[in-house]
Design a protein around this motif. Structure first.
Motif, short mmCIF file in Angstrom:
data_model
loop_
_atom_site.label_atom_id
_atom_site.label_comp_id
_atom_site.label_asym_id
_atom_site.label_seq_id
_atom_site.Cartn_x
_atom_site.Cartn_y
_atom_site.Cartn_z
N THR A 14 -39.42 5.49 -10.73
CA THR A 14 -39.41 5.81 -12.16
C THR A 14 -40.12 4.74 -12.96
OG1 THR A 14 -37.29 6.96 -11.89
CG2 THR A 14 -37.94 6.34 -14.14
N ALA A 15 -39.86 3.47 -12.64
CA ALA A 15 -40.55 2.38 -13.34
C ALA A 15 -42.06 2.49 -13.16
CB ALA A 15 -40.05 1.04 -12.82
N TRP A 16 -42.50 2.86 -11.97
CA TRP A 16 -43.93 3.04 -11.71
C TRP A 16 -44.49 4.19 -12.53
CZ3 TRP A 16 -46.08 3.33 -6.00
CH2 TRP A 16 -47.47 3.29 -6.03
N LEU A 17 -43.76 5.30 -12.58
CA LEU A 17 -44.23 6.45 -13.36
C LEU A 17 -44.32 6.11 -14.86
CD1 LEU A 17 -42.25 9.35 -11.63
CD2 LEU A 17 -44.74 9.08 -11.70
N LEU A 46 -38.01 8.67 1.67
CA LEU A 46 -36.97 9.62 2.09
C LEU A 46 -37.17 10.04 3.54
CD1 LEU A 46 -36.60 11.93 -1.04
CD2 LEU A 46 -35.22 9.95 -0.39
N ALA A 47 -38.42 10.22 3.95
CA ALA A 47 -38.69 10.64 5.32
C ALA A 47 -38.24 9.59 6.32
CB ALA A 47 -40.18 10.92 5.50
N VAL A 48 -38.33 8.33 5.93
CA VAL A 48 -37.92 7.25 6.82
C VAL A 48 -36.40 7.11 6.86
CG1 VAL A 48 -37.94 4.74 7.12
CG2 VAL A 48 -40.06 5.95 6.61
N GLY A 49 -35.74 7.25 5.71
CA GLY A 49 -34.33 6.92 5.63
C GLY A 49 -33.34 8.07 5.65
N GLN A 72 -53.86 12.78 -11.68
CA GLN A 72 -53.36 12.65 -10.30
C GLN A 72 -52.82 11.26 -10.00
OE1 GLN A 72 -56.27 14.06 -7.46
NE2 GLN A 72 -56.33 16.09 -8.35
N ARG A 73 -52.56 10.46 -11.05
CA ARG A 73 -52.01 9.12 -10.84
C ARG A 73 -50.53 9.19 -10.44
NH1 ARG A 73 -53.38 5.51 -15.92
NH2 ARG A 73 -52.65 3.85 -14.52
N TRP A 74 -49.94 10.38 -10.56
CA TRP A 74 -48.55 10.55 -10.14
C TRP A 74 -48.43 10.65 -8.63
CZ3 TRP A 74 -47.97 14.98 -7.32
CH2 TRP A 74 -48.98 15.95 -7.46
N LEU A 75 -49.55 10.88 -7.95
CA LEU A 75 -49.50 11.11 -6.51
C LEU A 75 -48.96 9.89 -5.76
CD1 LEU A 75 -52.72 13.13 -5.60
CD2 LEU A 75 -50.35 13.75 -5.09
N ALA A 76 -49.42 8.70 -6.13
CA ALA A 76 -49.02 7.49 -5.39
C ALA A 76 -47.51 7.27 -5.42
CB ALA A 76 -49.79 6.28 -5.91
N PRO A 77 -46.86 7.22 -6.61
CA PRO A 77 -45.41 7.02 -6.59
C PRO A 77 -44.64 8.17 -5.94
CG PRO A 77 -46.20 7.46 -8.82
CD PRO A 77 -47.39 7.21 -7.98
N VAL A 78 -45.10 9.40 -6.13
CA VAL A 78 -44.39 10.54 -5.54
C VAL A 78 -44.50 10.53 -4.02
CG1 VAL A 78 -44.34 13.06 -5.35
CG2 VAL A 78 -44.53 11.98 -7.59
N LEU A 79 -45.70 10.24 -3.50
CA LEU A 79 -45.88 10.18 -2.05
C LEU A 79 -45.11 9.01 -1.45
CD1 LEU A 79 -49.67 11.08 -1.66
CD2 LEU A 79 -47.68 12.51 -1.16
N LEU A 80 -45.07 7.89 -2.17
CA LEU A 80 -44.29 6.75 -1.69
C LEU A 80 -42.81 7.13 -1.59
CD1 LEU A 80 -44.05 3.75 -0.92
CD2 LEU A 80 -43.78 3.26 -3.36
N TYR A 81 -42.32 7.84 -2.59
CA TYR A 81 -40.91 8.25 -2.58
C TYR A 81 -40.65 9.23 -1.44
CZ TYR A 81 -36.42 9.92 -4.41
OH TYR A 81 -35.11 10.26 -4.56
N GLY A 112 -33.81 4.78 -4.24
CA GLY A 112 -35.26 4.76 -4.13
C GLY A 112 -35.97 5.25 -5.36
N LEU A 113 -35.27 6.00 -6.20
CA LEU A 113 -35.91 6.57 -7.37
C LEU A 113 -36.07 5.56 -8.51
CD1 LEU A 113 -37.08 9.32 -8.06
CD2 LEU A 113 -34.93 9.93 -9.14
#
Length: 223
Positions: free
Chosen positions: A54-57, A29-32, A16-25, A49-50
């Motif tokens: 991607t670097a984080w993932l 998108l929700a903001v912009g 579930q370490r993918w959750l942080a970068p995906v939720l941030l992305y 924004g990706l």
């Protein structure tokens, strides 16, 4: 290699370490991005924004195994470079799927028109340009992630700092394929012109291939 990628993908999903970068992305998108905004502007924002995501993932995937587990996997598959490449490809695939989904959603909710809404923009062409720009940013993000974590940088603090700085530079530096691709979408929106970022994509692919090859090669030396 397919089995290795499935193994790395399974680790990523379960951790579930993918959750942080995906939720941030998703928050980015929700903001912009809003329904009814010009499609090319929104697609440029989505692609940009990706890159850091991607670097984080990549960093997540190459550091998710303990050293002992990495050694066992490397011994089973014939060396650390293959195991490391599987982790890099897993991150690349995950980011690619995320980018494709985001591009499809943004294309569906955006207005196919120029920035001032006076010129109609062909939506299929805009979506294709958005996908190419997204692929460009994903590839450069993978290159940044591969060069800013193990085996080149082992210290967590230095790795995170280098990843943030390199991601920013990849988006704003003149001559960067990602900057060229995103700028092409945004400036094209002013006149309602769709510019396909083919050359930036080829440049990003070459940079990513070189970065991933270097990182895999150094795993035999630096671990």
């Amino acid at each position: 290699m397919t089995a290795l990628v499935r193994y790395q993908a399974g680790l990523l999903v379960r951790s579930q370490r993918w959750l942080a970068p995906v939720l941030l992305y998703a928050a980015f998108l929700a903001v912009g991005v809003r329904a009814g905004q010009p499609v090319l502007d929104s697609l440029g924002y989505t692609a940009a924004g990706l890159l850091p995501v991607t670097a984080w993932l990549v960093r997540v995937c190459v550091t998710q195994e303990p050293p002992a587990a990495r050694a066992v996997v490397a011994a089973a598959v014939g060396g650390q470079p293959r195991a490391h490449l599987a982790a890099l490809l897993t991150a690349l695939g995950c980011a690619g799927l995320l980018g494709a989904a985001a591009t499809a959603v943004v294309s569906a909710i955006s207005d196919p028109a120029s920035t001032d809404h006076s010129v109609r923009v062909p939506l299929p062409a805009a979506g294709a340009a958005g996908l190419l720009a997204t692929a460009c940013c994903v590839l450069l993000g993978a290159a940044v992630g591969a060069l800013c974590t193990r085996p080149l940088l082992h210290g967590r603090g230095w790795s995170i700092a280098a990843t943030v700085l390199a991601s920013l530079l990849a988006l704003v530096t003149a001559g960067s394929p990602a900057k060229h691709a995103v700028t092409g979408l945004v400036t094209g929106s002013l006149t309602g012109t769709v510019r396909m970022p083919v050359l930036p994509l080829l440049g990003a692919a070459a940079i990513a291939a070189a970065a991933l090859a270097l990182a895999c090669r150094l795993t035999s030396v630096r671990g």
